[in-house]
Design a protein around this motif. Sequence first.
Motif, short mmCIF file in Angstrom:
data_model
loop_
_atom_site.label_atom_id
_atom_site.label_comp_id
_atom_site.label_asym_id
_atom_site.label_seq_id
_atom_site.Cartn_x
_atom_site.Cartn_y
_atom_site.Cartn_z
N GLN A 25 0.82 -1.20 0.00
CA GLN A 25 0.00 0.00 0.00
C GLN A 25 0.86 1.26 0.00
OE1 GLN A 25 -3.19 -0.70 -0.50
NE2 GLN A 25 -2.48 -2.82 -0.34
N ILE A 26 1.99 1.20 0.71
CA ILE A 26 2.94 2.32 0.69
C ILE A 26 3.49 2.51 -0.72
CG2 ILE A 26 5.17 3.14 1.53
CD1 ILE A 26 4.58 1.72 4.17
N LEU A 27 3.80 1.40 -1.38
CA LEU A 27 4.27 1.48 -2.77
C LEU A 27 3.23 2.15 -3.67
CD1 LEU A 27 5.92 -2.04 -3.18
CD2 LEU A 27 7.01 0.12 -3.80
N LEU A 28 1.99 1.76 -3.51
CA LEU A 28 0.91 2.33 -4.32
C LEU A 28 0.79 3.84 -4.12
CD1 LEU A 28 -1.48 1.71 -6.23
CD2 LEU A 28 -2.90 1.39 -4.20
N ILE A 29 0.80 4.27 -2.86
CA ILE A 29 0.70 5.70 -2.55
C ILE A 29 1.91 6.45 -3.08
CG2 ILE A 29 0.68 7.37 -0.65
CD1 ILE A 29 -0.90 5.24 0.97
N ALA A 30 3.10 5.87 -2.89
CA ALA A 30 4.34 6.53 -3.32
C ALA A 30 4.34 6.78 -4.82
CB ALA A 30 5.55 5.69 -2.93
N PHE A 31 3.88 5.82 -5.61
CA PHE A 31 3.86 6.01 -7.06
C PHE A 31 2.75 6.97 -7.49
CE2 PHE A 31 6.61 2.27 -7.18
CZ PHE A 31 7.48 2.64 -8.19
N ARG A 32 1.65 6.95 -6.78
CA ARG A 32 0.57 7.89 -7.13
C ARG A 32 0.95 9.32 -6.81
NH1 ARG A 32 -5.16 4.93 -5.34
NH2 ARG A 32 -5.18 3.41 -7.07
N LYS A 33 1.65 9.51 -5.69
CA LYS A 33 2.05 10.86 -5.26
C LYS A 33 3.45 11.24 -5.73
CE LYS A 33 -1.78 11.61 -3.04
NZ LYS A 33 -2.74 12.63 -3.53
N LYS A 34 4.11 10.32 -6.49
CA LYS A 34 5.45 10.57 -7.02
C LYS A 34 6.47 10.87 -5.92
CE LYS A 34 3.59 12.31 -11.39
NZ LYS A 34 3.41 10.95 -11.90
N LEU A 35 6.48 10.01 -4.91
CA LEU A 35 7.42 10.15 -3.78
C LEU A 35 8.55 9.14 -3.98
CD1 LEU A 35 4.76 10.35 -0.93
CD2 LEU A 35 5.95 12.26 -2.02
N PHE A 36 9.62 9.57 -4.66
CA PHE A 36 10.69 8.67 -5.05
C PHE A 36 12.03 9.07 -4.45
CE2 PHE A 36 7.87 8.87 -8.89
CZ PHE A 36 7.26 7.64 -8.70
N ARG A 51 11.24 5.45 -1.21
CA ARG A 51 12.09 5.16 -0.04
C ARG A 51 11.31 5.29 1.26
NH1 ARG A 51 16.13 10.38 0.68
NH2 ARG A 51 14.54 12.00 0.64
N LEU A 52 10.06 4.88 1.23
CA LEU A 52 9.18 5.05 2.39
C LEU A 52 8.85 3.73 3.07
CD1 LEU A 52 6.71 7.65 0.82
CD2 LEU A 52 8.70 8.11 2.26
N GLY A 53 9.61 2.66 2.76
CA GLY A 53 9.30 1.35 3.35
C GLY A 53 9.36 1.35 4.86
N GLY A 54 10.25 2.17 5.44
CA GLY A 54 10.39 2.21 6.89
C GLY A 54 9.18 2.77 7.60
N ILE A 55 8.28 3.41 6.87
CA ILE A 55 7.06 3.94 7.49
C ILE A 55 6.23 2.81 8.09
CG2 ILE A 55 4.82 5.00 6.94
CD1 ILE A 55 6.26 6.94 5.15
N ILE A 230 11.19 -1.20 -3.09
CA ILE A 230 11.11 -0.09 -2.14
C ILE A 230 12.36 -0.06 -1.27
CG2 ILE A 230 9.99 -1.37 -0.26
CD1 ILE A 230 8.11 1.11 0.05
N PHE A 231 12.74 1.14 -0.83
CA PHE A 231 13.83 1.34 0.12
C PHE A 231 13.25 1.66 1.49
CE2 PHE A 231 16.38 3.11 -3.70
CZ PHE A 231 16.71 1.82 -4.10
N MET A 232 14.04 1.45 2.55
CA MET A 232 13.53 1.74 3.89
C MET A 232 13.61 3.23 4.23
SD MET A 232 16.32 0.52 6.76
CE MET A 232 16.19 -1.23 6.43
N GLY A 233 14.51 3.97 3.61
CA GLY A 233 14.64 5.39 3.91
C GLY A 233 15.14 5.63 5.32
N GLY A 236 13.06 4.11 8.26
CA GLY A 236 13.38 2.74 8.64
C GLY A 236 14.71 2.61 9.35
N SER A 237 15.76 3.23 8.80
CA SER A 237 17.09 3.05 9.39
C SER A 237 17.18 3.69 10.79
CB SER A 237 18.16 3.64 8.47
OG SER A 237 17.96 5.02 8.26
N LEU A 238 16.53 4.82 11.00
CA LEU A 238 16.57 5.45 12.32
C LEU A 238 15.84 4.63 13.36
CD1 LEU A 238 15.99 9.23 11.40
CD2 LEU A 238 18.14 8.13 12.02
N THR A 239 14.65 4.12 13.01
CA THR A 239 13.87 3.36 14.00
C THR A 239 14.50 1.99 14.26
OG1 THR A 239 12.38 2.70 12.20
CG2 THR A 239 11.67 4.50 13.61
N ILE A 240 15.02 1.34 13.23
CA ILE A 240 15.72 0.07 13.45
C ILE A 240 16.98 0.31 14.26
CG2 ILE A 240 16.95 -1.82 12.34
CD1 ILE A 240 13.90 -1.99 12.14
#
Length: 368
Positions: A25-36, A51-55, A230-233, A236-240
């Motif tokens: 679902q994050i992938l779908l939103i990212a491509f619709r809103k052009k968040l790359f 790069r919003l996988g970490g969300i 998708i990337f974690m961005g 993801g890296s901060l929370t992990i």
Amino acid sequence: MSFWLINCIALFALCVLFAGIIIPQILLIAFRKKLFDEPDERKIHTSLVPRLGGIAFTPVIFFSLFLVVGVNLALGHSAILSPDTGELCPVLFGLCAMLVLFVVGIADDLIGVRYRAKFVAQILCACMLIIGGIWFNNFHGIMGLGHVSPWFGFPFTVLLVVFIINAINLIDGIDGLASGLSAIASLVYGVIFFLMGEYLYTMLAFATLGVLLPFFYYNVFGDAEKHSKIFMGDTGSLTIGIVLSILSLRMNMTPSDQIIWNFNPIVAAFIPLFVPCCDVVRVYLHRVRNGKNPFLPDKNHIHHKLLSIGLTQRWAMISLISSTFFMVVFNILMSMVLNVNALIIIDVLMWGLANIWLARLSARRKAK
């Protein structure tokens, strides 16, 4: 023990399930809103990849953890929060720290955040852990040192937390590397905490492992052309990074009467983080020596060296994850029979020789 095993398996399965549902679902939103994450000369990828996988990480961990605890309490299993499971206060402060870095990470991935502001947030989170009772309190024989006073331990904890968080952030340079290394660390911590009876930390470790596995699949096996990569961005890296800080510091605080198999706690605490931590030290020193800003990115990490000798991204990732697994098993086993200082010397020598070998192979390949 079967009660806790069932809960840990259930929590792990829920995190795998929910992360597997949310990431597409994050992938779908990212491509619709052009968040790359757009490619540039520093980055390895050449396609537009979100790069919003970490969300997905923090909400899934929170929801799954609270759901499992809530179901147990509803069924009358109050042991889930009994003092025997471990202290609740440190875990709650740790979850608050996760939430802070989750918000900072989202802001950074969407609009950008200056590294100074991220350092302030990381220091604040480290202070939260200290208030909750998680801090570096023992060297366990390194240079003959044992327990340390809070006057040293508290500021050292802040430095260590900031260091670990940024090490995870900086190692996130090729597909599957940060998530794979973090998954190995989470698995190691989860198993050891379970055997020690520290079940709250076991649950946190396996929840983290549960969100990392679906992300690893989409990150490594996803196809950018089919909109499934998708990337974690930084989210993801901060929370992990903060989760691994919590688990490693708590592991290092293991009392002597809880140690299983007579391993050295500081080895079990930090050897799963050996590759990202040693790599960030080497890269930092290299940048300083060459007169560069140590906080600006470059292409001198260990995975860049592996790519420069001709390995593909996937084989570079597999090599580093396999090396980490070997280091974990070797060090934990050898800590039962070897002095911790001798073990550190062996590890540093192996790391140094590996980097020298890679540098020479890379130079030979460029000379051809």
